[in-house]
Design an enzyme around this catalytic site. Structure first.
Site, PDB file in Angstrom:
ATOM      1  N   HIS A  45       0.845  -1.207   0.000  1.00 14.87           N
ATOM      2  CA  HIS A  45       0.000   0.000   0.000  1.00 14.87           C
ATOM      3  C   HIS A  45       0.881   1.259   0.000  1.00 14.87           C
ATOM      4  CE1 HIS A  45      -2.898  -2.810   2.195  1.00 14.87           C
ATOM      5  NE2 HIS A  45      -3.614  -2.411   1.173  1.00 14.87           N
ATOM      6  N   GLN A 158      -1.055  -4.121  -9.154  1.00 14.99           N
ATOM      7  CA  GLN A 158      -1.148  -5.233 -10.104  1.00 14.99           C
ATOM      8  C   GLN A 158      -1.512  -6.546  -9.411  1.00 14.99           C
ATOM      9  OE1 GLN A 158       2.428  -6.460 -12.428  1.00 14.99           O
ATOM     10  NE2 GLN A 158       1.350  -8.426 -12.374  1.00 14.99           N
TER      11      GLN A 158
END
Ligand code: AMP
Length: 288
Positions: A45, A158
């Site tokens: 993150h 991704q």
């Protein structure tokens, strides 16, 4: 150009306050980068925050565990929350604004959940097939957050390959001028893709979980010379022996996620996997 100079992060719980702040405090052409999350933050993150800081004038993040995207109630109830540590991590990593709404703020009534998004084929395969309703829930929250934050740039990972495609489609459907930046998957040293759900695994299980990426890497190496179906069968057998319950392990075209059984050199593919280890559902993928 940036008007606000602040070392501290500003936290908003109400979307109207956030919108007012963004409208009043920002003078164009400040670009707004946005990193939506469900919290229990890890280095993956924070890498999105870092990318946003590099490319945007102001970085907004959000933490909201979105009930609408959980098709499994237990998964929702057991979703990890580490709010205090998340706030510190965001602040330390230079996030400018955190939007931290509660459920009523996002879904004030049942009607606020009644919206359908035409995401077509993407909803019928892989995550869409195994988690019915999941991507409708993702679209519901992302659409709301994008309307509130109105970012120029959106940073997503991704690791959630299919989700990235769904979000790009949503942005096209809603005719929004938002540039989507897909950032690479951050991994533990053993290769395990970082995930909030890893917090639910014991250390020994995290070692076992690293088999997912090792398996993807091994298939990637062998696929130019070996039939995919054979590789798939062997890999599923191997993972089941290790204690996983494999939901899918598929080869797909990277451009549109068409599921295929044959690999042809020169085309872009992705291998995607979802497997459950001791009730914790993990996903990963590798590009070819
Ligand atoms: P989540 O909190 O799981 O909803 O994830 C929020 C964002 O972080 C999504 O765009 C994810 O794809 C991204 N993300 C999750 N795990 C990773 C990772 N290991 N590396 C990079 N980005 C990630």
């Amino acid at each position: 150009m940036r008007l606000i100079t602040q070392a501290l992060m500003t936290l908003f719980k109400h979307y109207k306050d956030l919108q007012l702040y963004l409208t009043n405090q920002l003078v164009k052409p400040v670009s707004v980068g946005f990193v939506p999350t469900m919290g229990a933050l890890h280095a993956g993150h924070l890498s999105l925050i870092e990318q946003s800081k590099k490319r945007s004038g102001i970085t907004v993040s959000s933490i909201f565990i979105n009930p609408a995207q959980f098709n499994n109630r237990q998964d929702f109830l057991k979703y990890p929350s580490t709010l205090e540590a998340d706030i510190s991590a965001l602040e330390e990593n230079g996030c400018d604004i955190l939007f931290l709404p509660d459920e009523k703020e996002i879904y004030p009534d049942e009607a606020s959940k009644n919206k359908h998004f035409d995401i077509g084929y993407l909803e019928t395969v892989l995550e869409g097939k195994f988690r019915p309703g999941h991507f409708q829930g993702v679209c519901l929250i992302v659409d709301k957050l994008l309307n509130i934050v109105n970012p120029d740039l959106l940073f997503i990972g991704q690791k959630d390959f299919q989700q990235c495609m769904v979000i790009k489609r949503l942005i096209r459907l809603q005719n929004k001028a938002i540039k989507v930046i897909v950032c690479p998957t951050l991994r533990e040293k053993n290769g395990l893709a970082m995930s909030s759900r890893n917090l639910r695994l014991q250390p020994i299980e995290r070692e076992i979980a690293s088999e997912l990426f090792k398996t993807l890497q091994s298939i990637k190496q062998k696929i130019p010379f070996t039939d995919f179906i054979q590789l798939q069968k062997k890999a599923i057998g191997h993972l089941n022996e290790k204690g996983f319950k494999v939901e899918y392990l598929q080869l797909a075209k990277a451009a549109d996620l068409e599921i295929v059984n044959n690999y042809k050199s020169g085309e872009a593919y992705v291998i995607l996997i979802a497997a459950v280890l001791n009730e914790v559902r993990l996903i990963d993928n590798i590009l070819l």
